[in-house]
Every structure is written in C-alpha cells, then in structure tokens.
Design a protein around this motif. Structure first.
Motif, PDB file in Angstrom:
ATOM      1  N   UNK A  22      81.868 -15.711 -42.392  1.00 10.43           N
ATOM      2  CA  UNK A  22      83.059 -15.478 -41.565  1.00 10.43           C
ATOM      3  C   UNK A  22      84.194 -14.859 -42.385  1.00 10.43           C
ATOM      4  N   UNK A  23      85.094 -14.217 -41.687  1.00  9.90           N
ATOM      5  CA  UNK A  23      86.277 -13.654 -42.319  1.00  9.90           C
ATOM      6  C   UNK A  23      87.131 -14.789 -42.885  1.00  9.90           C
ATOM      7  N   UNK A  24      87.840 -14.507 -43.965  1.00 14.83           N
ATOM      8  CA  UNK A  24      88.688 -15.536 -44.572  1.00 14.83           C
ATOM      9  C   UNK A  24      89.714 -16.030 -43.566  1.00 14.83           C
ATOM     10  N   UNK A  25      89.894 -17.332 -43.536  1.00 15.76           N
ATOM     11  CA  UNK A  25      90.886 -17.941 -42.659  1.00 15.76           C
ATOM     12  C   UNK A  25      90.415 -18.152 -41.231  1.00 15.76           C
ATOM     13  N   UNK A  26      89.160 -17.845 -40.949  1.00 11.92           N
ATOM     14  CA  UNK A  26      88.614 -18.004 -39.599  1.00 11.92           C
ATOM     15  C   UNK A  26      87.776 -19.269 -39.551  1.00 11.92           C
ATOM     16  N   UNK A  27      87.834 -19.970 -38.432  1.00 18.64           N
ATOM     17  CA  UNK A  27      87.019 -21.162 -38.250  1.00 18.64           C
ATOM     18  C   UNK A  27      85.551 -20.734 -38.094  1.00 18.64           C
ATOM     19  N   UNK A  28      84.671 -21.147 -39.004  1.00 14.93           N
ATOM     20  CA  UNK A  28      83.281 -20.679 -38.976  1.00 14.93           C
ATOM     21  C   UNK A  28      82.391 -21.402 -37.963  1.00 14.93           C
ATOM     22  N   UNK A  29      82.936 -22.310 -37.192  1.00 22.13           N
ATOM     23  CA  UNK A  29      82.124 -23.120 -36.283  1.00 22.13           C
ATOM     24  C   UNK A  29      81.326 -22.262 -35.312  1.00 22.13           C
ATOM     25  N   UNK A  30      81.954 -21.274 -34.675  1.00 21.51           N
ATOM     26  CA  UNK A  30      81.253 -20.428 -33.708  1.00 21.51           C
ATOM     27  C   UNK A  30      80.141 -19.625 -34.382  1.00 21.51           C
TER      28      UNK A  30
END
Length: 62
Positions: A22-30
């Motif tokens: 994931x992109x930095x600072x993004x919630x990787x849950x999805x």
C-alpha cells in the motif's frame, strides 16, 4: 535464481508472482482483504485442477 525461474517457466506449470504494497500512510486493510480473496481463489483453482487430474480417464495397455 534465473535458471530456476527459466526452468519453471519452461515447465507445464503456471507461475504467478505478485507484490502488494500500500501507499505510505494508507490503511492496508482493504488491500490485505483483496489479497486474501485472491489467495483463496487461487487455492480453489489449484484444488479443482488436482481433482480433474485425479479423475481424468486413464489409458491402460491391454
């Protein structure tokens, strides 16, 4: 590593590689949920291929 990869590509098997980040600072849950769905579907495909091989008609020399 390259020869092993080339050997695998030349075999009659599929190779699927992926990298998910994931992109930095993004919630990787999805993203992780999507990755898990892909993993489950690939396991199902592999399981079906195995079952097909187990039950395909065999030719015997008589």
């Amino acid at each position: 590593m390259v020869s092993t990869f080339n050997d695998a590509l030349n075999s009659n098997k599929f190779i699927i590689t992926t990298e998910i980040s994931p992109t930095k600072g993004v919630d990787p849950t999805a993203t992780l949920d999507d990755a898990e769905l892909i993993y489950i579907r690939l396991k199902d495909i592999n399981r079906l291929n195995l079952l097909e091989k187990m039950f395909e008609p065999k030719e015997y020399d008589v």
